[in-house]
Motif scaffolding. Structure first.
Motif, PDB file in Angstrom:
ATOM      1  N   GLN B  40       0.840  -1.195   0.000  1.00 35.26           N
ATOM      2  CA  GLN B  40       0.000   0.000   0.000  1.00 35.26           C
ATOM      3  C   GLN B  40       0.880   1.252   0.000  1.00 35.26           C
TER       4      GLN B  40
ATOM      5  N   SER D  70     -17.845   1.706  -3.113  1.00 36.18           N
ATOM      6  CA  SER D  70     -16.401   1.922  -3.204  1.00 36.18           C
ATOM      7  C   SER D  70     -15.610   0.782  -2.580  1.00 36.18           C
ATOM      8  N   GLY D  73     -14.910  -1.494  -5.202  1.00 42.19           N
ATOM      9  CA  GLY D  73     -13.923  -0.938  -6.113  1.00 42.19           C
ATOM     10  C   GLY D  73     -12.522  -1.097  -5.556  1.00 42.19           C
ATOM     11  N   ARG D  74     -12.383  -0.793  -4.282  1.00 43.99           N
ATOM     12  CA  ARG D  74     -11.063  -0.915  -3.660  1.00 43.99           C
ATOM     13  C   ARG D  74     -10.562  -2.353  -3.687  1.00 43.99           C
ATOM     14  N   TRP D  76     -11.458  -4.697  -5.541  1.00 43.03           N
ATOM     15  CA  TRP D  76     -11.245  -5.106  -6.929  1.00 43.03           C
ATOM     16  C   TRP D  76      -9.865  -4.677  -7.414  1.00 43.03           C
ATOM     17  N   ASP D  77      -9.535  -3.404  -7.115  1.00 40.20           N
ATOM     18  CA  ASP D  77      -8.244  -2.907  -7.588  1.00 40.20           C
ATOM     19  C   ASP D  77      -7.090  -3.472  -6.782  1.00 40.20           C
ATOM     20  N   GLU D  78      -7.260  -3.472  -5.448  1.00 41.80           N
ATOM     21  CA  GLU D  78      -6.142  -3.853  -4.607  1.00 41.80           C
ATOM     22  C   GLU D  78      -5.669  -5.270  -4.911  1.00 41.80           C
ATOM     23  N   ALA D  80      -6.470  -6.998  -7.738  1.00 44.22           N
ATOM     24  CA  ALA D  80      -6.611  -7.336  -9.148  1.00 44.22           C
ATOM     25  C   ALA D  80      -7.593  -8.508  -9.267  1.00 44.22           C
ATOM     26  N   SER D 257     -14.444  -3.595   3.716  1.00 46.75           N
ATOM     27  CA  SER D 257     -13.774  -4.141   2.543  1.00 46.75           C
ATOM     28  C   SER D 257     -13.634  -5.653   2.681  1.00 46.75           C
TER      29      SER D 257
END
Ligand code: ATP
Ligand code: ATP
Ligand code: SPD
Ligand code: MG
Ligand code: MG
Lengths: 374, 386, 290, 295, 374
Positions: B40, D70, D73-74, D76-78, D80, D257
């Motif tokens: 991060q 969100s 979204g997080r 998903w991105d974090e 991959a 999350s």
């Protein structure tokens, strides 16, 4: 069709973990013959058939198609057709696909597969049902699919394991006719397993009677019917009256036997030393009611139970010496009637009582019926 | 040969022991395994390096995993002589475990000169580097805690000394919470910080030197309802009012408020005489990677220790402040970081960091012993109390 | 002279057994070998004689106690899962509208997974979760009941994840019992209670035993939920957590292996006891299948 | 003479609406009551995670303050997640397919045949289900790495096959026992070899069993953390690894999350299950149910 | 025993999802009677029995035991014994416990339970097997356990659903005798389901013939055998020869019918308008070979197929007009023989051809056999 002129079973045996299911079966089947394997439940009929089919490996013996040994071939390479007791249709395939299965396996050209399938469908008269699944057919129709499937690739031998046992009486009769017709029209060599002696008698050229894995007798229907080789076969062939007795005198093929107070004259089967224990066997339909009085084997008896069987009656009678007797007659007897019974000595068979094993030596019927007098 | 025992030597899959060149002979594919949540902070740095130095690292992959299983995985790879993880980012625990198992390459002092940034470490970061020995390279650092966190609406005046804390907990049973230390950063920071606050004989020896700490925790435990399984839950309980006072760290103070899982108006407090028990993330190189990979990773680490890259470690307060090297101002951080810290950061942190001593955490063995004792006597003690 | 194939065939050995080979090779290469490696490892502790890791486990009451703790969670959970599945599966046998829907609903929880179950239990049963809110709102309690971070949290999570499995298995065993038997008992004068206790239950017992074993094995190796919704330092410090800590916190693989072996052994003991009890019931065909 | 009796006796015509219940009502109500209670709570458990995963902030209230996507979204991105999900699906499909391919023939032999050593072999197949992966996970991974099989998908697949193959064997055996062996014999008598029997006859008939077994294996594979983690390479992580990471790795992560990840995980399983259930009646998952016509 | 003097089924009907399995069954059973329900597979026999037993709720109608309505009682409170087709023995209980089950359920004193169980065991002659589990018994023995279990508590009514269909021919015959004996010695009222007409004829006092859920005929065995109510019943009762024809002339109970080129004289059953379509039915055993030449109903035919059936032969013959004919004879005919066949007009039945439904109107046999000429 990979035809053959003879199929030879040579000492074919099968054990299951030390227990003999089939012992030393020797049998030669000629091309075109219809052989029935007959015997009570558990006698090894299905075992024999499965060994022949290759579904069950032998534990001893060999099977020869003319000069070719085939018992080591897997079933799919023996080129035999088989009809199973509960049909064993492929439940996920249509009637057409079920019948065509064997042809597909042989990778015949599409066109020929189609043609021969159609032909088989017509043969068993299922033209209206080709696209149905087996679950949508009646028992008789399923049966016909099973037969068509087994014969469509013109196998050198057709095996049938109690193919009619799941049908009701009327349908059974019809399908029996059908099978015989197929056998005759296609000239198929057939081995047929059944425990129904009437079925076996009416279908086969030769019968093989098994008992506890051993052949008891091989012969034509008439031989089996009139000259069973021992009292077990007689028992199985419908000689419902079996009594123990002792030989008093033997005269050629005739013997005089004393059995529970009666003196009976009958045909001797096998070797019979004087004074030996015997079993006397006679069919219910060979017991005449109020026949000509002067014959031997006459006894008076009281009718105890009567069953209506259409043209005839089946009855049980008790002789004055207490012996129970099954008979069939067209005469209208009724319980309580006093009758005179007689048996043609030609039709009364006298067998040695094989005392090899205690349980075997005692005709069950005899024991049972006397027990029922209570 | 079939299956040998898993630890028998296998065939090497490349030069792993020879001279390490300045630059890899051929650009390498680098697999990074993060078991500390470090990406991060650092993924931006690595991505930038790769985009600028495609001749060194042609492709990079990231995987993340919980720390404990790390050693087993590296062990399995090394046992089979097929190590495919080139860089591990880990906290103190994973680093120490690997050292004990002999999993890591000794980067120092051999490659000291390639990592010039290490000379610029902040003093406490340098101390953390000391703790790491020769295997790991400190990449990010934060002073951590122990801090107390509360909502002023529910608790206007928090306790400011250990005795006051105990008294408050007694007066407000079930309202003080910290998570099981083995599963929680703030939990373990609190555990390791108490000996300093209470003046225990040897704050580095949980077995023999923490008498006051264990007695205090036992007493405190009487007023604790239960120990949640992770920090996140204590935060949630603070937010929903189940707990009125929890333990925290700088990162756990700022980041959850940025995320919105804790109300923005939460405050922090400290206990009299507290020492920061610092924390850091390390980069380590597993034994068994090729010399080309070693060269590439060293180049990457050198890049990551430059002040420009270190500024990215401010993140959204996740590891506040984050940079391990000196003179990295917030103003050089990405705009998003700056915005977050401006809104949710605390001006008082600068003074608190400057005004209180910093201590390195326990070494791994002592820490496991402390966890073990905490589990047996404090956490497990809850059973006997009914 | 009998062909050699024939002699093997008599003993049940023929070419079809080749079908077993891929699975056997597979299990031997990828399970038995590593498993025996773990077993040997447990006899090679970092210090002490071959059995010292075992001795260490049993001499430490905190470690030894995990066996009892685990049994105390796993046995009741497995028992409840099996016992609850019986009446429900019993109701599900006949034909009725909505049967497919209800069965689907009962099966769906197998998709939940440990984490969602744990998070859900923490959210739902937590002090400010809906469950406690309802209790408080209806004045059934004065302060929130604590149902997580203790024995009950783990227990509930084992019920949620274990019940669908138990239900599926029990339903299958139950449907293997010929319904005619119960009809026969009815004509003989047995009311539903005695039909169940005298006929169905005895015939179901072997199936229940098997189901119990499988759910017990699942429950006995409970781990993430013991940490997440239990009290992993205390009343839910299960044996797999002890093994986990040995392996992944202390990095003492021999000791971890020893604990895992003890764990497997305890499981086998319980299963052996259950199977021994099972063998006292009738275990033959029950007529419903085939 | 008795003939067909047509005349109805003079008696009020029998009413048909009074239907007799066959079993006692209270028992039924208790059972259904318990089931409904269980479902209500289960619904609460699932819904609280679902609501939370969409909640912006959720403190001491019945429902969150606001809603957002969100967290998804997080996550998903974090992680991959697209790639992770694709990998998870690939691994699942491969594991399910291979374990069926290896397990079904073995189950066939165990269901149909008796031979010396059968009990021992059964025990060998039972062990991998009994033993925790801790016992054999690391040495297994070492073996796989040694042969170059780990570190990418093949390792993950092979490792997951270890508990899956025995599982298929145990669940498939009763299904195979239910198929009349004469159907196979019939196929062989029609000239089909063993392979054809399997492909053309057994497989179509075993579809419900295969699906049931596949679903259970799938559930176990998608949820198998240890063996997957120990043998996965960077490109072969599965969803459960990401999930456990999000749940238990050090560092700060909002509860929501983790909730979002758990929802993604469960949704994927649910989709797979629903797809499977489209093709098979759940009551047939473990056995063909012989239905009692009386209810 | 809660005896009754009459059991009355009043419009008993049962539908399964819109499909009628049993329609309006009216039947009065007198105490002590032996009733057989007879009909082809799927005709509703088991449905009727299950309705009677209380295992299947009715969708219409009622059942009365004297003046007590019982169709709303659960099976366990009707006090009927039942023997199931597949025995449904409790596999986990010994023979003794199986038999005692009904007594236990009635909470009889221990001593009496023991005594009555022993008695029932003796009745079915299983003294040597009381401690075995059902799985260790042969089919016939299992059958006897099932019977003992159903009668031991002296139920007011005994129901039997094809109790013999799973046995082999020989055993079937023996068990039949046994059942009749039990019925007579215990005086049990019995309802017996079978698809075997011979079994039904020989056992029952009255037969109920069902077809597609509807009663076709109720009567004594002799009535059923000699005077079937319609050609469907005739078909089922063994009238294998069914031909379509057209009435030429009706003279009291005699009709002259023209059927595929033959002029036949037979007994009229039911109402028969002149020139109407009829079905002519005759049993194979009523076709005489080379009988007295002057009778009516004479035709010449060629024997095509012969089946050996012991004393008799079953044969198929084709008349000179191409009609196929089944016959049974004691004469030794052989395929190819030219014979003269004759049928007693008393034994040749003429039925209206019910043209309600197209498929029904066409006797299958007729269609089948003509199809088989290909
Ligand atoms: N797979 C087997 N394992 C052990 N014993 C078997 C097996 N198959 C058959 N047997 C035994 O072999 C003997 C002969 O069985 P087989 O099936 O050939 O009898 P059958 O004459 O066909 O009887 P049925 O008329 O009942 O079909 C029986 O005693 C049977 O129990
Ligand atoms: N539970 C059921 N659901 C739907 N239809 C049924 C059910 N039970 C029976 N039927 C249908 O009712 C009709 C009568 O069935 P029943 O079992 O009474 O026939 P049966 O005369 O006993 O036949 P069999 O001689 O084959 O036993 C059949 O068409 C059957 O398909
Ligand atoms: N901190 C404990 C959670 C670590 C994840 N391990 C998963 C193991 C699953 N059996
Ligand atoms: Mg057989
Ligand atoms: Mg029926």
């Amino acid at each position: 069709m990979s035809a053959f002129s003879q199929l030879r079973l040579d000492g074919v045996s099968r054990r299951f973990g030390g227990q003999d299911a089939l012992t030393e079966l020797d049998l030669t089947i000629e091309a075109g013959e219809f052989i029935a394997l007959l015997g009570p439940s558990g006698c090894g009929k299905s075992t024999a058939l499965n060994c022949l089919a290759g579904l069950l490996p032998l534990t001893q013996g060999s099977i020869w198609q003319d000069e070719r040994r085939i018992d080591t071939l897997p079933p799919e390479r023996r080129d035999f057709g088989m009809v199973f007791q509960s049909y064993a249709l492929f439940p996920h395939l249509t009637v057409r696909a079920n019948i065509a299965f064997g042809l597909r396996m042989r990778r015949l050209p599409k066109e020929e597969t189609r043609r021969r399938t159609e032909e088989a469908v017509r043969l068993v008269r299922l033209e209206d049902h080709v696209d149905k699944l087996p679950g949508q057919l009646s028992g008789g129709q399923q049966q016909r699919v099973a037969i068509a499937r087994a014969v469509v690739f013109e196998p050198s031998l057709v095996l049938m394991d109690e193919p009619l046992s799941n049908l009701d009486a009327k349908l059974r009769l019809e399908m029996r006719t059908e099978i015989r017709r197929l056998h005759q029209s296609l000239g198929l060599t057939t081995v047929y397993v059944t425990h129904d002696q009437e079925e076996a008698l009416s279908l086969a050229d030769r019968l093989v009677v098994l008992r506890e894995g051993r052949v008891q007798q091989i012969g034509s229907p008439r031989e089996l019917h009139t000259r069973p080789a021992n009292w077990h076969v007689a028992d199985f062939m419908g000689y419902r009256n079996l009594w123990r007795g002792r030989v008093e005198q033997v005269d050629g093929t005739r013997a005089t036997v004393e059995s529970s107070g009666h003196r009976l004259l009958g045909e001797v089967i096998g070797d019979l030393p004087a004074r030996s224990d015997v079993v006397v066997a006679v069919r219910p339909e060979d017991v005449r009611v109020d026949g000509p009085g002067e014959t031997p084997n006459t006894m008076s008896a009281a009718i105890e139970v009567v069953e209506y069987q259409g043209r005839e009656l089946a009855a049980e009678a008790r002789t004055d010496t207490g012996q129970l007797l099954h008979l069939r007659t067209e005469q209208r007897v009724a319980p309580g009637d006093q009758v005179k019974l007689s048996m043609d000595p030609q039709r009364l068979l006298v067998f040695p009582a094989d005392a090899t094993r205690e349980t075997d030596a005692r005709p069950d019927r005899l024991a049972d019926t006397s027990g029922a007098t209570r | 040969v079939g299956c040998g025992a898993p630890d028998s030597p296998g065939k090497s899959s490349g030069d792993t022991t020879g001279e390490v060149p300045e630059r890899p002979g051929r650009a390498v594919t680098l697999n990074v395994l993060d078991v500390a949540g470090n990406l991060q902070l650092t993924q931006g740095m690595i991505d930038e390096f790769v985009s600028k130095n495609s001749g060194v690292i042609s492709r990079v992959t990231y995987s993340k995993a919980p720390a404990p299983e790390l050693a087993g995985k590296i062990k399995a790879q090394q046992g089979a002589d097929r190590v495919d993880i080139g860089l591990v980012l880990t906290g103190v625990d994973g680093l120490a475990a690997g050292i004990e198992q002999g999993l890591w390459l000794d980067v120092l002092p051999k490659f000291q000169d390639r990592l010039g940034g290490m000379r610029n470490y902040l003093q406490p970061a340098a101390a953390m580097q000391q703790l790491a020995g020769n295997a790991g390279v400190t990449v990010t650092y934060y002073p951590s805690g122990p801090l107390l966190e509360y909502l002023p609406s529910r608790l206007p005046t928090p306790p400011t000394s250990a005795e006051a804390l105990l008294a408050w907990a007694k007066g407000n049973p079930k309202k003080f919470q910290y998570a099981r230390p083995a599963n929680s950063g703030p939990g373990r920071t609190f555990l390791m910080g108490l000996p300093y606050i209470l003046g225990d004989t040897n704050p580095k020896d949980p077995t023999a030197g923490w008498d006051k700490t264990w007695a205090f925790l036992k007493e405190l435990g009487r007023y604790v309802d239960y120990y949640p399984s992770g920090t996140a839950e204590t935060m949630k309980n603070l937010a929903n009012g189940t707990a009125h006072l929890i333990v925290s760290t700088t990162g756990w103070d700022i980041n959850p408020r940025v995320l919105g899982t804790v109300p923005k108006d939460a405050r922090i407090a400290t206990l009299d005489g507290f020492h920061w028990v610092t924390d850091a993330h390390y980069a380590v190189l597993p034994k068994g990677i090729s010399t080309d990979t070693q060269a590439a990773v060293l180049a990457l680490l050198a890049f990551m220790l430059t002040p420009e890259q270190q500024a990215k470690a401010y993140d959204e307060g996740y590891f506040y402040p984050g940079p391990a090297v000196k003179d990295v101002g917030l103003s050089s951080a990405p705009q998003k970081s700056q915005d977050a810290i401006r809104e949710f950061g605390r001006p008082e942190y600068d003074a608190l960091i400057a005004g209180n001593p910093t201590e390195v955490p326990l070494d791994a063995k002592s820490l496991v012993a402390a966890f073990n004792r905490w589990d047996r006597e404090i956490g497990g003690g809850k059973v006997k109390q009914g | 002279m009998a062909h050699w194939q024939h002699r093997l065939a008599e003993r049940g050995i023929d070419r079809q057994l080749w079908l077993l080979v891929p699975a056997l090779v597979f299990v031997i290469a990828l399970f038995l070998y590593p498993f025996f490696y773990g077993l040997t490892l447990s006899f090679q502790p970092t210090d002490g004689g071959p059995f010292s890791d075992y001795a260490r486990f049993f001499s430490d009451s905190y470690e030894r106690g995990t066996i009892w703790i685990t049994l105390r969670i796993a046995l009741p959970a497995a028992l409840l899962n099996v016992l609850a599945a019986v009446p429900i599966a019993y109701r599900m046998r006949g034909r009725f509208r909505g049967k497919r829907l209800v069965t689907t609903l009962l099966v769906v929880p197998i998709t939940l997974g440990t984490v969602l179950t744990a998070q859900g239990l923490l959210n739902f049963l937590g002090p400010t979760g809906w469950f406690n809110r309802i209790l408080l709102a209806t004045n059934l309690v004065d302060e929130p009941v604590r149902l997580t971070h203790n024995y009950w949290g783990v227990f509930f999570s084992l019920v949620i994840t274990g019940f669908p499995f138990a239900f599926l298995l029990v339903l299958s065993y139950l449907s293997g019992i010929d319904p005619t038997l119960e009809r026969a008992a009815a004509t003989l004068g047995a009311d539903w209670r005695r039909r169940f206790t005298r006929i169905t239950l005895p015939l179901l017992m072997p199936g229940l035993a098997t189901t119990f074993c499988l759910t017990f094995v699942l429950a006995f190796s409970v781990f993430p939920s013991a940490v997440l919704v239990g009290n992993p330092a205390g009343e839910t410090r299960v044996i797999s957590l002890a093994a986990y800590q040995a392996a992944y916190e202390q990095y003492d693989y021999p000791y971890a292996s020893a604990i895992a072996m003890i764990m497997g052994f305890v499981e086998l003991v319980v299963i052996a006891l259950v199977l021994a009890a099972r063998s006292r019931f009738y275990t033959g065909s029950t007529g419903g299948k085939g | 003479m008795a003939t067909i009796t047509r005349a109805r006796p003079a008696r009020p015509p029998a009413t048909t609406d009074r239907r007799r219940r066959i079993t006692a009502r209270p028992a039924a109500w208790i059972v259904w009551g318990v089931v409904i209670f269980f479902f209500l709570n289960l619904l609460g458990v699932v819904a609280s995670v679902l609501v939370s995963s969409f909640g912006r902030r959720w403190f001491d209230t019945w429902l969150p303050d606001g809603y957002t996507t969100s967290w998804y979204g997080r996550a998903w991105d974090e992680f991959a997640l697209l790639q992770v999900i694709v990998v998870t699906l690939e691994v699942s499909v491969l594991v399910v397919g291979l374990s069926l391919l290896i397990g079904v023939p073995a189950a066939y032999v165990l269901a149909r045949r008796s031979f010396p050593g059968k009990r021992l072999i059964f025990l060998v197949f039972l062990l991998p289900i009994l033993m925790p992966p801790i016992t054999y996970g690391i040495p297994l991974a070492t073996v796989l790495y040694k042969f170059g099989l780990a570190g990418h998908m093949s390792g993950v697949v092979l490792a997951n096959l270890v508990p899956s193959v025995p599982f298929v064997i145990l669940t498939m055996t009763p299904f195979i026992e239910q198929i009349d062996p004469r159907i196979e014999s019939a196929a062989r008598m029609c000239g089909a070899g063993l392979r054809t029997v399997f492909l053309r006859v057994l497989t179509p008939l075993l579809v419900p069993g295969i699906l049931a077994s596949a679903i259970l294996v799938l559930v176990r594979t998608v949820g198998m953390f240890e063996l997957t983690f120990l043998t996965a390479g960077p490109d072969s992580q599965t969803l459960v690894v990401a999930l456990y990471y999000s749940m238990s790795a050090s560092g700060i992560r909002a509860q929501q999350s983790v909730d979002a990840m758990a929802v993604i995980y469960t949704s994927m399983m649910l989709v797979l299950l629903v797809v499977a259930l489209r093709y098979v009646n759940p009551t047939q998952l473990v056995a063909q149910v012989k239905e009692d016509p009386e209810h």
